[in-house]
Design a protein around this motif. Structure first.
Motif, short mmCIF file in Angstrom:
data_model
loop_
_atom_site.label_atom_id
_atom_site.label_comp_id
_atom_site.label_asym_id
_atom_site.label_seq_id
_atom_site.Cartn_x
_atom_site.Cartn_y
_atom_site.Cartn_z
N VAL A 64 0.85 -1.19 0.00
CA VAL A 64 0.00 0.00 0.00
C VAL A 64 0.88 1.25 0.00
O VAL A 64 0.63 2.22 -0.72
CB VAL A 64 -0.94 0.00 1.23
CG1 VAL A 64 -1.64 1.33 1.39
CG2 VAL A 64 -1.95 -1.13 1.15
N THR A 99 -6.11 -0.47 -1.72
CA THR A 99 -6.29 -1.80 -1.13
C THR A 99 -5.39 -2.77 -1.86
O THR A 99 -5.39 -2.81 -3.09
CB THR A 99 -7.75 -2.26 -1.22
OG1 THR A 99 -8.61 -1.22 -0.72
CG2 THR A 99 -7.99 -3.52 -0.42
N THR A 100 -4.61 -3.55 -1.11
CA THR A 100 -3.77 -4.58 -1.71
C THR A 100 -4.17 -5.94 -1.16
O THR A 100 -4.74 -6.04 -0.06
CB THR A 100 -2.27 -4.34 -1.43
OG1 THR A 100 -2.06 -4.34 -0.02
CG2 THR A 100 -1.80 -3.03 -2.04
N LYS A 107 -8.64 -10.36 -4.35
CA LYS A 107 -9.05 -9.14 -5.06
C LYS A 107 -10.36 -9.40 -5.81
O LYS A 107 -11.28 -8.58 -5.76
CB LYS A 107 -7.97 -8.68 -6.04
CG LYS A 107 -8.37 -7.43 -6.82
CD LYS A 107 -7.40 -7.11 -7.92
CE LYS A 107 -7.68 -8.00 -9.10
NZ LYS A 107 -6.87 -7.73 -10.26
N TRP A 127 -4.15 -5.27 -6.49
CA TRP A 127 -4.42 -3.98 -5.85
C TRP A 127 -5.58 -3.28 -6.52
O TRP A 127 -5.91 -3.53 -7.67
CB TRP A 127 -3.19 -3.08 -5.84
CG TRP A 127 -2.59 -2.77 -7.18
CD1 TRP A 127 -1.58 -3.45 -7.80
CD2 TRP A 127 -2.97 -1.73 -8.08
NE1 TRP A 127 -1.32 -2.88 -9.02
CE2 TRP A 127 -2.15 -1.83 -9.22
CE3 TRP A 127 -3.92 -0.72 -8.03
CZ2 TRP A 127 -2.25 -0.95 -10.31
CZ3 TRP A 127 -4.03 0.15 -9.12
CH2 TRP A 127 -3.19 0.03 -10.23
#
Length: 163
Positions: A64, A99-100, A107, A127
């Motif tokens: 991030v 957001t990772t 994801k 991400w």
């Protein structure tokens, strides 16, 4: 003698940890560093570094903090969990989230679960950046990824890559 060994051992461990940490950060600083130019130091410190999308793709999926640096903000970590890390950025241009994910499947699950809220996101390998579309368009050359419009219905709509 045992007393002296106890005093020096923690100092060696601290020095070793500092050295290891410095060596771990060296590739990141070398990858993001640029050549010297004639710009005064005070001007160089105020501008945002530009990094190509190809360079960003090498480092962006992991941290991030790296993505935040590429977008020009100092991130504040909001969520740190096994499935994701999320940080918030507050800038003069607006607020956004980074957001990772440790794996691509997380994801995809995250995108599926937020699709009912609709919205536009910049999505890369492991991400996602959540921001206003104007900001996403500005970030895309630096980060890479695809601009995705979640409609809450038949799946995401992906904006074409610029030529």
């Amino acid at each position: 003698m045992p007393q002296q060994q106890r005093r020096t051992r923690p100092a060696r461990l601290v020095r070793g940890a500092a050295l290891a940490g410095g060596l771990a950060l060296l590739p990141l600083t070398a990858a993001c560093g640029g050549g010297e130019d004639d710009t005064p130091a005070e001007d160089r410190s105020s501008r945002t570094p530009t990094v190509s999308a190809q360079q960003a793709q090498v480092v962006a999926p992991a941290k991030v903090e790296v993505i935040a640096s590429l977008t020009g903000c100092k991130v504040r970590i909001r969520v740190q969990a096994e499935e994701l890390r999320e940080g918030s950025c507050h800038t003069a241009d607006g607020d956004y989230l980074i957001t990772t994910f440790p794996e691509e499947k997380y994801k995809e699950i995250w995108l599926d679960s937020i699709s009912m809220y609709q919205g536009t996101y910049l999505v890369g390998t492991r991400w996602v950046v959540s921001a206003q579309p104007k900001m996403l368009n500005e970030f895309r050359p630096r980060l890479g990824g695809d601009i995705v419009h979640l409609t809450g219905a038949a799946g995401p709509s992906i904006a074409p890559s610029p030529s």
